[in-house]
Design a protein around this motif. Sequence first.
Motif, PDB file in Angstrom:
ATOM      1  N   GLU A  16       0.822  -1.216   0.000  1.00 37.76           N
ATOM      2  CA  GLU A  16       0.000   0.000   0.000  1.00 37.76           C
ATOM      3  C   GLU A  16       0.858   1.268   0.000  1.00 37.76           C
ATOM      4  OE1 GLU A  16      -2.496  -0.445   3.454  1.00 37.76           O
ATOM      5  OE2 GLU A  16      -3.642  -2.091   2.552  1.00 37.76           O
ATOM      6  N   GLY A  17       2.192   1.104   0.041  1.00 40.34           N
ATOM      7  CA  GLY A  17       3.091   2.252   0.061  1.00 40.34           C
ATOM      8  C   GLY A  17       3.135   2.971   1.395  1.00 40.34           C
ATOM      9  N   LYS A  18       2.744   2.319   2.463  1.00 36.15           N
ATOM     10  CA  LYS A  18       2.680   2.927   3.801  1.00 36.15           C
ATOM     11  C   LYS A  18       3.926   2.571   4.610  1.00 36.15           C
ATOM     12  CE  LYS A  18      -2.343   2.897   3.817  1.00 36.15           C
ATOM     13  NZ  LYS A  18      -3.550   2.354   4.462  1.00 36.15           N
ATOM     14  N   PHE A  19       5.084   3.014   4.119  1.00 37.90           N
ATOM     15  CA  PHE A  19       6.348   2.633   4.734  1.00 37.90           C
ATOM     16  C   PHE A  19       6.537   3.272   6.109  1.00 37.90           C
ATOM     17  CE2 PHE A  19       6.894   2.106   0.151  1.00 37.90           C
ATOM     18  CZ  PHE A  19       7.234   0.770   0.125  1.00 37.90           C
ATOM     19  N   GLU A  20       6.086   4.497   6.297  1.00 37.17           N
ATOM     20  CA  GLU A  20       6.197   5.126   7.614  1.00 37.17           C
ATOM     21  C   GLU A  20       5.356   4.376   8.648  1.00 37.17           C
ATOM     22  OE1 GLU A  20       5.834   9.375   7.831  1.00 37.17           O
ATOM     23  OE2 GLU A  20       6.889   9.600   5.934  1.00 37.17           O
ATOM     24  N   GLN A  21       4.212   3.869   8.240  1.00 37.83           N
ATOM     25  CA  GLN A  21       3.370   3.099   9.155  1.00 37.83           C
ATOM     26  C   GLN A  21       4.055   1.786   9.535  1.00 37.83           C
ATOM     27  OE1 GLN A  21      -0.757   2.859   7.998  1.00 37.83           O
ATOM     28  NE2 GLN A  21      -1.226   1.360   9.582  1.00 37.83           N
ATOM     29  N   VAL A  22       4.844   1.214   8.614  1.00 40.71           N
ATOM     30  CA  VAL A  22       5.616   0.014   8.924  1.00 40.71           C
ATOM     31  C   VAL A  22       6.517   0.298  10.122  1.00 40.71           C
ATOM     32  CG1 VAL A  22       7.467  -1.520   8.131  1.00 40.71           C
ATOM     33  CG2 VAL A  22       5.590  -0.960   6.597  1.00 40.71           C
ATOM     34  N   PHE A  23       7.258   1.418  10.082  1.00 39.69           N
ATOM     35  CA  PHE A  23       8.149   1.777  11.183  1.00 39.69           C
ATOM     36  C   PHE A  23       7.366   1.904  12.486  1.00 39.69           C
ATOM     37  CE2 PHE A  23      10.957   4.371   8.047  1.00 39.69           C
ATOM     38  CZ  PHE A  23      11.510   3.208   7.556  1.00 39.69           C
ATOM     39  N   GLN A  24       6.309   2.695  12.438  1.00 38.82           N
ATOM     40  CA  GLN A  24       5.560   3.024  13.648  1.00 38.82           C
ATOM     41  C   GLN A  24       4.865   1.814  14.256  1.00 38.82           C
ATOM     42  OE1 GLN A  24       2.989   5.991  12.031  1.00 38.82           O
ATOM     43  NE2 GLN A  24       4.592   7.540  11.900  1.00 38.82           N
ATOM     44  N   GLU A  25       4.329   0.958  13.423  1.00 34.26           N
ATOM     45  CA  GLU A  25       3.509  -0.149  13.902  1.00 34.26           C
ATOM     46  C   GLU A  25       4.296  -1.430  14.192  1.00 34.26           C
ATOM     47  OE1 GLU A  25      -0.084  -2.806  11.985  1.00 34.26           O
ATOM     48  OE2 GLU A  25      -0.075  -0.662  11.514  1.00 34.26           O
ATOM     49  N   LEU A  26       5.319  -1.704  13.384  1.00 35.02           N
ATOM     50  CA  LEU A  26       5.934  -3.031  13.428  1.00 35.02           C
ATOM     51  C   LEU A  26       7.382  -3.062  13.905  1.00 35.02           C
ATOM     52  CD1 LEU A  26       4.526  -4.393  10.062  1.00 35.02           C
ATOM     53  CD2 LEU A  26       3.643  -4.796  12.362  1.00 35.02           C
ATOM     54  N   TYR A  27       8.059  -1.920  13.949  1.00 34.84           N
ATOM     55  CA  TYR A  27       9.481  -1.915  14.269  1.00 34.84           C
ATOM     56  C   TYR A  27       9.739  -1.617  15.742  1.00 34.84           C
ATOM     57  CZ  TYR A  27      11.145  -2.100   9.435  1.00 34.84           C
ATOM     58  OH  TYR A  27      11.453  -2.488   8.162  1.00 34.84           O
ATOM     59  N   SER A  28      10.763  -2.272  16.269  1.00 39.64           N
ATOM     60  CA  SER A  28      11.268  -1.960  17.602  1.00 39.64           C
ATOM     61  C   SER A  28      11.975  -0.606  17.540  1.00 39.64           C
ATOM     62  CB  SER A  28      12.264  -3.042  18.023  1.00 39.64           C
ATOM     63  OG  SER A  28      13.049  -2.599  19.098  1.00 39.64           O
ATOM     64  N   PRO A  29      11.896   0.193  18.610  1.00 39.33           N
ATOM     65  CA  PRO A  29      12.645   1.463  18.620  1.00 39.33           C
ATOM     66  C   PRO A  29      14.156   1.257  18.470  1.00 39.33           C
ATOM     67  CG  PRO A  29      11.040   1.423  20.403  1.00 39.33           C
ATOM     68  CD  PRO A  29      11.055   0.038  19.796  1.00 39.33           C
ATOM     69  N   GLU A  30      14.647   0.071  18.800  1.00 40.14           N
ATOM     70  CA  GLU A  30      16.078  -0.235  18.671  1.00 40.14           C
ATOM     71  C   GLU A  30      16.393  -0.949  17.358  1.00 40.14           C
ATOM     72  OE1 GLU A  30      14.387  -1.398  21.663  1.00 40.14           O
ATOM     73  OE2 GLU A  30      14.781   0.584  22.492  1.00 40.14           O
ATOM     74  N   ILE A  31      15.568  -0.788  16.357  1.00 42.45           N
ATOM     75  CA  ILE A  31      15.736  -1.447  15.061  1.00 42.45           C
ATOM     76  C   ILE A  31      17.157  -1.250  14.518  1.00 42.45           C
ATOM     77  CG2 ILE A  31      14.815   0.580  13.849  1.00 42.45           C
ATOM     78  CD1 ILE A  31      14.357  -3.042  12.674  1.00 42.45           C
ATOM     79  N   VAL A  32      17.700  -2.303  13.928  1.00 41.08           N
ATOM     80  CA  VAL A  32      18.991  -2.241  13.241  1.00 41.08           C
ATOM     81  C   VAL A  32      18.711  -2.506  11.766  1.00 41.08           C
ATOM     82  CG1 VAL A  32      21.271  -3.288  12.979  1.00 41.08           C
ATOM     83  CG2 VAL A  32      20.269  -3.024  15.271  1.00 41.08           C
ATOM     84  N   SER A  33      19.190  -1.618  10.911  1.00 33.37           N
ATOM     85  CA  SER A  33      18.996  -1.741   9.471  1.00 33.37           C
ATOM     86  C   SER A  33      20.357  -1.885   8.804  1.00 33.37           C
ATOM     87  CB  SER A  33      18.270  -0.497   8.937  1.00 33.37           C
ATOM     88  OG  SER A  33      18.091  -0.596   7.543  1.00 33.37           O
ATOM     89  N   ILE A  34      20.500  -2.929   7.994  1.00 35.25           N
ATOM     90  CA  ILE A  34      21.786  -3.235   7.367  1.00 35.25           C
ATOM     91  C   ILE A  34      21.628  -3.183   5.845  1.00 35.25           C
ATOM     92  CG2 ILE A  34      23.656  -4.919   7.169  1.00 35.25           C
ATOM     93  CD1 ILE A  34      22.485  -6.124   9.854  1.00 35.25           C
ATOM     94  N   GLU A  35      22.402  -2.303   5.220  1.00 38.10           N
ATOM     95  CA  GLU A  35      22.433  -2.178   3.767  1.00 38.10           C
ATOM     96  C   GLU A  35      23.729  -2.814   3.259  1.00 38.10           C
ATOM     97  OE1 GLU A  35      20.210  -0.538   1.635  1.00 38.10           O
ATOM     98  OE2 GLU A  35      18.830   0.122   3.192  1.00 38.10           O
ATOM     99  N   PRO A  36      23.792  -3.163   1.972  1.00 43.65           N
ATOM    100  CA  PRO A  36      25.002  -3.799   1.440  1.00 43.65           C
ATOM    101  C   PRO A  36      26.227  -2.888   1.497  1.00 43.65           C
ATOM    102  CG  PRO A  36      23.200  -3.910  -0.154  1.00 43.65           C
ATOM    103  CD  PRO A  36      22.758  -3.025   0.961  1.00 43.65           C
TER     104      PRO A  36
END
Length: 125
Positions: A16-36
């Motif tokens: 649905e293109g709701k990427f900000e809602q993904v962060f707010q609803e599903l992510y831990s505040p301590e999220i770790v994001s790893i890019e190549p």
Amino acid sequence: MTTQEVANRLVELCREGKFEQVFQELYSPEIVSIEPDGGPWGTMKGFEALEKKAKEWHDMVTEFHSSEISDPLVAENFFTMTMKSKVTMKGMDHPIDMDEVCVYRVADGKVVTEQFFYTPMPELV
């Protein structure tokens, strides 16, 4: 939420293109994001860093032409999906195809790690 429920909801919101809602609803505040390696962002931690990365990404794109998100594949507390998109980036006169594998780890009903696998494009770094 179970890992399957988190995976299904994340896919639903991404489609649905709701990427900000993904962060707010599903992510831990301590999220770790790893890019190549060789990409513009490397490893980031926390909501603020992810929001900054998302803004930088959207500022690089002049037009989104299409997007395809696969169904999730779940194993224990991990899930994966693919994201394919066609976008026109600033400074480019034609759309490019982007294709990546996304892997997530879930703990206590929240995404605690996300890792993306794709070949970085030198012109975007």
